[in-house]
Design a protein around this motif. Structure first.
Motif, PDB file in Angstrom:
ATOM      1  N   GLY A   4      -0.364  -8.253 -15.768  1.00 27.88           N
ATOM      2  CA  GLY A   4       0.360  -6.988 -15.739  1.00 27.88           C
ATOM      3  C   GLY A   4       1.016  -6.770 -14.387  1.00 27.88           C
ATOM      4  N   ARG A   5       2.252  -6.303 -14.427  1.00 23.97           N
ATOM      5  CA  ARG A   5       3.009  -6.082 -13.192  1.00 23.97           C
ATOM      6  C   ARG A   5       2.706  -4.686 -12.643  1.00 23.97           C
ATOM      7  N   LEU A   6       2.263  -4.644 -11.376  1.00 25.41           N
ATOM      8  CA  LEU A   6       1.932  -3.368 -10.746  1.00 25.41           C
ATOM      9  C   LEU A   6       3.181  -2.715 -10.158  1.00 25.41           C
ATOM     10  N   GLU A   7       3.182  -1.408 -10.213  1.00 28.11           N
ATOM     11  CA  GLU A   7       4.309  -0.631  -9.697  1.00 28.11           C
ATOM     12  C   GLU A   7       3.876   0.115  -8.426  1.00 28.11           C
ATOM     13  N   LEU A   8       4.790   0.157  -7.487  1.00 32.67           N
ATOM     14  CA  LEU A   8       4.552   0.894  -6.244  1.00 32.67           C
ATOM     15  C   LEU A   8       4.864   2.364  -6.458  1.00 32.67           C
ATOM     16  N   THR A   9       3.965   3.227  -6.071  1.00 38.40           N
ATOM     17  CA  THR A   9       4.202   4.660  -6.212  1.00 38.40           C
ATOM     18  C   THR A   9       5.329   5.090  -5.290  1.00 38.40           C
ATOM     19  N   ARG A  10       6.324   5.745  -5.849  1.00 39.65           N
ATOM     20  CA  ARG A  10       7.474   6.181  -5.066  1.00 39.65           C
ATOM     21  C   ARG A  10       7.455   7.700  -4.900  1.00 39.65           C
ATOM     22  N   GLY A  11       6.314   8.222  -4.540  1.00 39.15           N
ATOM     23  CA  GLY A  11       6.198   9.660  -4.357  1.00 39.15           C
ATOM     24  C   GLY A  11       6.816  10.105  -3.040  1.00 39.15           C
ATOM     25  N   GLY A  12       6.873  11.381  -2.875  1.00 37.72           N
ATOM     26  CA  GLY A  12       7.510  11.905  -1.670  1.00 37.72           C
ATOM     27  C   GLY A  12       6.543  12.386  -0.617  1.00 37.72           C
ATOM     28  N   SER A  13       5.223  12.215  -0.858  1.00 36.93           N
ATOM     29  CA  SER A  13       4.265  12.729   0.126  1.00 36.93           C
ATOM     30  C   SER A  13       4.253  11.857   1.376  1.00 36.93           C
ATOM     31  N   VAL A  58       1.657  10.882   3.050  1.00 34.11           N
ATOM     32  CA  VAL A  58       0.595   9.871   2.968  1.00 34.11           C
ATOM     33  C   VAL A  58       1.090   8.651   2.216  1.00 34.11           C
ATOM     34  N   GLU A  59       1.758   8.863   1.085  1.00 39.89           N
ATOM     35  CA  GLU A  59       2.262   7.740   0.290  1.00 39.89           C
ATOM     36  C   GLU A  59       3.286   6.929   1.075  1.00 39.89           C
ATOM     37  N   LYS A  60       4.185   7.607   1.750  1.00 35.67           N
ATOM     38  CA  LYS A  60       5.206   6.906   2.533  1.00 35.67           C
ATOM     39  C   LYS A  60       4.576   6.111   3.671  1.00 35.67           C
ATOM     40  N   THR A  61       3.561   6.676   4.294  1.00 34.29           N
ATOM     41  CA  THR A  61       2.920   6.007   5.421  1.00 34.29           C
ATOM     42  C   THR A  61       2.156   4.773   4.970  1.00 34.29           C
ATOM     43  N   LEU A  62       1.415   4.895   3.866  1.00 32.35           N
ATOM     44  CA  LEU A  62       0.564   3.793   3.422  1.00 32.35           C
ATOM     45  C   LEU A  62       1.340   2.680   2.720  1.00 32.35           C
ATOM     46  N   THR A  63       2.529   2.972   2.263  1.00 38.74           N
ATOM     47  CA  THR A  63       3.346   1.932   1.620  1.00 38.74           C
ATOM     48  C   THR A  63       4.506   1.500   2.513  1.00 38.74           C
ATOM     49  N   LYS A  64       4.426   1.820   3.781  1.00 40.96           N
ATOM     50  CA  LYS A  64       5.485   1.477   4.740  1.00 40.96           C
ATOM     51  C   LYS A  64       5.729  -0.034   4.746  1.00 40.96           C
ATOM     52  N   ASN A  65       6.992  -0.433   4.708  1.00 40.83           N
ATOM     53  CA  ASN A  65       7.460  -1.832   4.763  1.00 40.83           C
ATOM     54  C   ASN A  65       7.216  -2.609   3.473  1.00 40.83           C
ATOM     55  N   MET A  66       6.565  -2.020   2.493  1.00 37.47           N
ATOM     56  CA  MET A  66       6.287  -2.738   1.242  1.00 37.47           C
ATOM     57  C   MET A  66       7.492  -2.669   0.302  1.00 37.47           C
ATOM     58  N   SER A  67       7.727  -3.802  -0.402  1.00 41.27           N
ATOM     59  CA  SER A  67       8.804  -3.830  -1.397  1.00 41.27           C
ATOM     60  C   SER A  67       8.287  -3.463  -2.790  1.00 41.27           C
ATOM     61  N   MET A 102      -1.013 -13.572  -1.837  1.00 42.32           N
ATOM     62  CA  MET A 102      -0.001 -14.545  -1.457  1.00 42.32           C
ATOM     63  C   MET A 102       1.310 -13.889  -1.049  1.00 42.32           C
ATOM     64  N   LEU A 103       1.396 -12.574  -1.189  1.00 38.58           N
ATOM     65  CA  LEU A 103       2.646 -11.874  -0.911  1.00 38.58           C
ATOM     66  C   LEU A 103       2.612 -11.207   0.464  1.00 38.58           C
ATOM     67  N   LEU A 104       3.794 -11.014   1.012  1.00 43.95           N
ATOM     68  CA  LEU A 104       3.910 -10.342   2.301  1.00 43.95           C
ATOM     69  C   LEU A 104       3.449  -8.887   2.209  1.00 43.95           C
ATOM     70  N   ASP A 105       3.622  -8.307   1.013  1.00 46.10           N
ATOM     71  CA  ASP A 105       3.188  -6.914   0.830  1.00 46.10           C
ATOM     72  C   ASP A 105       1.689  -6.744   1.084  1.00 46.10           C
ATOM     73  N   TYR A 106       0.925  -7.802   0.855  1.00 50.15           N
ATOM     74  CA  TYR A 106      -0.521  -7.741   1.073  1.00 50.15           C
ATOM     75  C   TYR A 106      -0.827  -7.482   2.545  1.00 50.15           C
ATOM     76  N   LEU A 107      -0.139  -8.188   3.422  1.00 46.85           N
ATOM     77  CA  LEU A 107      -0.358  -7.986   4.859  1.00 46.85           C
ATOM     78  C   LEU A 107       0.105  -6.606   5.294  1.00 46.85           C
ATOM     79  N   TYR A 108       1.249  -6.159   4.735  1.00 50.93           N
ATOM     80  CA  TYR A 108       1.735  -4.821   5.086  1.00 50.93           C
ATOM     81  C   TYR A 108       0.728  -3.749   4.644  1.00 50.93           C
ATOM     82  N   LEU A 109       0.223  -3.881   3.418  1.00 47.20           N
ATOM     83  CA  LEU A 109      -0.672  -2.864   2.886  1.00 47.20           C
ATOM     84  C   LEU A 109      -1.997  -2.837   3.650  1.00 47.20           C
ATOM     85  N   THR A 110      -2.582  -4.017   3.912  1.00 55.41           N
ATOM     86  CA  THR A 110      -3.858  -4.019   4.636  1.00 55.41           C
ATOM     87  C   THR A 110      -3.685  -3.455   6.048  1.00 55.41           C
ATOM     88  N   GLY A 111      -2.558  -3.747   6.677  1.00 50.64           N
ATOM     89  CA  GLY A 111      -2.296  -3.170   7.998  1.00 50.64           C
ATOM     90  C   GLY A 111      -2.172  -1.661   7.929  1.00 50.64           C
TER      91      GLY A 111
END
Length: 615
Positions: A392-401, A403-412, A467-476
């Motif tokens: 299943g393909r996961l979707e990134l939350t595109r909310g306006g809060s 907290v969401e913007k900060t924690l998903t920073k740099n992620m595609s 294996m994705l770059l988003d993993y490093l962005y998210l853990t950071g």
């Protein structure tokens, strides 16, 4: 002459009462004698002393009248008016950092208070006094004509450690001068002023040895520490020894002696073969009058924000690699069997392990939790297998809060797939970062212990996410979320404001000053500030959940306060001074008390003489 309590003069009514008593008092007394011979013999002596006997009654009456009069005057509190004998005084007292320098065993601030005290004590009664303290803030004390009150206020004042601006104080003094151009205004300071219109400068400054360290910095690599500083001597040329101490060691890690010319900074470089530190202390070995600028303490921001992480996993390769590359963490890895509820860590990471209970003393990351965990704020509701669908393909939350913007920073958010995940239900308030058809897959929040919590609803091995770059962005991003930098700057100058980042779950922030003063910050907003009013190390204790974390900030003496001779300033009050004086007064009752005592003793002597000598 005036009286503070005129009704006290009603006591003079006692004078006519005494006279009446004297008039109606019997002048004779009966005496029984042994024989006519003794009576006649004693009569000769009585006749010879009879004139004195008559006077004793009158003298006693006069003395009693004077006692009554003196007592009445004391109660009425007479005040003698001394025309044009008193002044209005206004004192502006400098309490800045340089006033802490010592001269002859006293600080300049103490010498300044002595100067004011001397003027007040020598001033004529009836003078008025206003006192303006210029330190952490400008404080104007009420105008009073009470010497004792003025001296008591003066004695309680303490020096500050900041750079001061006399603008506000002179504004207050200008108001006094506008109301009365005859006000005598004094500025008590160690600063140098070239012009002082309508103000008399009392300068408490005696040039003496004065050293300082400025521009202290460090560079650290894997093998060595290099510290650079400038040593200054403001009074004369000198040979100064600069020492470096690391952490709590009492032996200097490095030292160097340099020749310093007057008012010319001399660069000093110290090196030591160390690769890490918590605290550096750089100081001048020689002593001088102002020791507040002879030492500088530097803290390592990295060490101040270093954390202990416990990873519980049977296959920790993905998480172990990510955690080693982010943050300042010392990582400990346990297998599921080795973990028995250990405590004392700042972050607990459970990878496909379901602990019996939630840790209470740190943040928690949970991966693929298959059993409900009390106090976590969510519960296990089922399992979803997507292998037959090819994942299943996961979707990134595109909310306006925020907290969401900060924690998903740099992620595609592109191309993240999972083959299995656990379905959870929320009982707490969480923010979803990744989801699959509205089911939360990665979410964050706060558990019931007040600690931050991150939840991955899948096993990293059942996904292509590591294996994705988003993993490093998210853990950071999640690391910064779990451990935001509480104190970003650790070096300030006294008088500046230090900022503290308030993290989620923070119960209190306690500030301990170098002098032991304790205060607490407001924790209701994202950041809070406190003003540094002392020189030395401030301790910031932040309690998150049940865990206290300690940080440090160093406050150095302001550059402007290190040398009072460095700048000539102009100060003054606008207007034309006048020479008018107010009426003085004399209301000391000690003389009347002494007179009353003398009269009382005299009357007692006359009474005793009349009672025992004349009969």
């Amino acid at each position: 002459m005036t009286f503070l309590y005129p009704l006290g003069l009603l006591g003079l009514i006692g004078i006519p009462v005494l006279i009446i008593i004297y008039i109606i008092k019997s002048k004779y007394s009966e005496q029984t004698v042994a024989s006519t011979y003794i009576w006649r013999l004693s009569e000769r002596f009585l006749k010879r002393k009879k004139p004195v006997s008559r006077l004793t009654g009158i003298i006693s009456l006069i003395l009693q009248i004077l006692v009554v009069a003196a007592a009445s005057f004391i109660v009425a509190h007479p005040v003698l008016v001394l025309e044009n004998a008193a002044h209005d005084y206004c004192f502006v007292l400098d309490a800045s950092g340089s006033m802490n320098a010592k001269q002859g065993g006293k600080t300049r601030f103490e010498l300044g208070k002595d100067e004011i005290s001397s003027i007040v004590q020598d001033a004529a009664e009836g003078s008025t006094y206003s006192l303006i303290y210029v330190g952490d803030a400008t404080i104007a004390f009420d105008v009073t004509d009470d010497k004792e009150e003025t001296l008591n206020v003066l004695s309680e004042l303490q020096p500050a450690y900041v750079n001061v601006d006399f603008a506000d104080a002179l504004g207050v003094a200008q108001g006094y001068f506008d109301d009365n151009p005859s006000t005598l205004t004094y500025l008590v300071t160690d600063k140098l002023y070239e012009n002082s219109e309508n103000i008399e400068i009392i300068r408490v400054f005696d040039e003496q040895e004065n050293y300082a360290l400025t521009n202290v910095s460090y560079a650290l690599d894997d093998t060595a520490l290099t510290v650079n500083a400038d040593a200054v001597s403001y009074a004369s040329a000198a040979n100064l020894t600069v020492e470096l101490y690391v952490d709590d060691n009492t032996q200097a890690a490095a030292m160097k002696t340099v020749s310093v010319q007057k008012n010319v900074p001399q660069s000093v470089q110290l090196t030591s073969e160390i690769s890490s530190f918590n605290r550096l202390t750089v100081k001048i070995k020689e002593t001088d009058g102002l020791d507040l600028d002879n030492e500088v303490v530097l803290f390592s921001v990295e060490k101040e924000n270093e954390y202990k992480v416990l990873l519980v996993s049977e296959n920790p390769i993905y998480l172990q690699s990510a955690l080693k590359n982010i943050g300042n963490a010392s990582l400990t890895v346990f297998s599921e069997e080795e973990y028995t509820g250990q405590t004392g860590f700042d972050l607990y990471v459970f990878d496909c392990v379901s602990p019996a209970e939630m840790p209470q003393d740190g943040a928690v990351w949970l991966f693929n939790l298959t059993e409900s965990l009390p106090k976590s704020g969510f519960s296990v509701q089922g399992f979803v297998n997507l292998e037959e669908q090819g994942g299943g393909r996961l979707e990134l939350t595109r909310g306006g809060s925020t907290v969401e913007k900060t924690l998903t920073k740099n992620m595609s958010g592109n191309g993240i797939y999972v083959s299995k995940y656990v379905k959870y239900g929320f009982s707490g308030n969480f923010t979803t970062l990744l989801h699959y058809k509205s089911n939360p897959i990665v979410f964050t929040g706060t558990n019931e212990y007040g600690n931050r919590e991150v939840v991955f609803a899948f096993d990293l091995h059942d996904s292509n996410f590591p294996m994705l770059l988003d993993y490093l962005y998210l853990t950071g991003n999640l690391w910064e979320y779990s451990f935001p930098t509480v104190v970003e700057d650790v070096f300030y100058h006294s008088g500046e404001e230090a900022m503290v980042n308030i993290i989620a779950g923070c119960k209190s922030v306690r500030i301990d000053s170098p002098l032991g003063n304790v205060s607490y910050l407001d924790t209701s907003s994202a950041t809070s500030t406190f003003t540094l009013t002392e020189v030395g190390v401030y301790t910031v204790t932040m309690t998150v959940g049940e865990t206290p974390r300690v940080f440090h900030v160093y406050s150095a003496l302001a550059e402007e306060e290190r040398n009072p001779l460095q700048t000539e300033k102009t100060v003054g009050l606008k207007g034309e001074a006048e020479n008018g004086m107010r009426d003085g007064k004399y209301d000391k009752l000690i003389i009347l008390f002494a007179l009353l005592a003398v009269l009382f003793v005299a009357d007692w002597v006359v009474y005793c003489y009349d009672k025992y000598q004349l009969r």
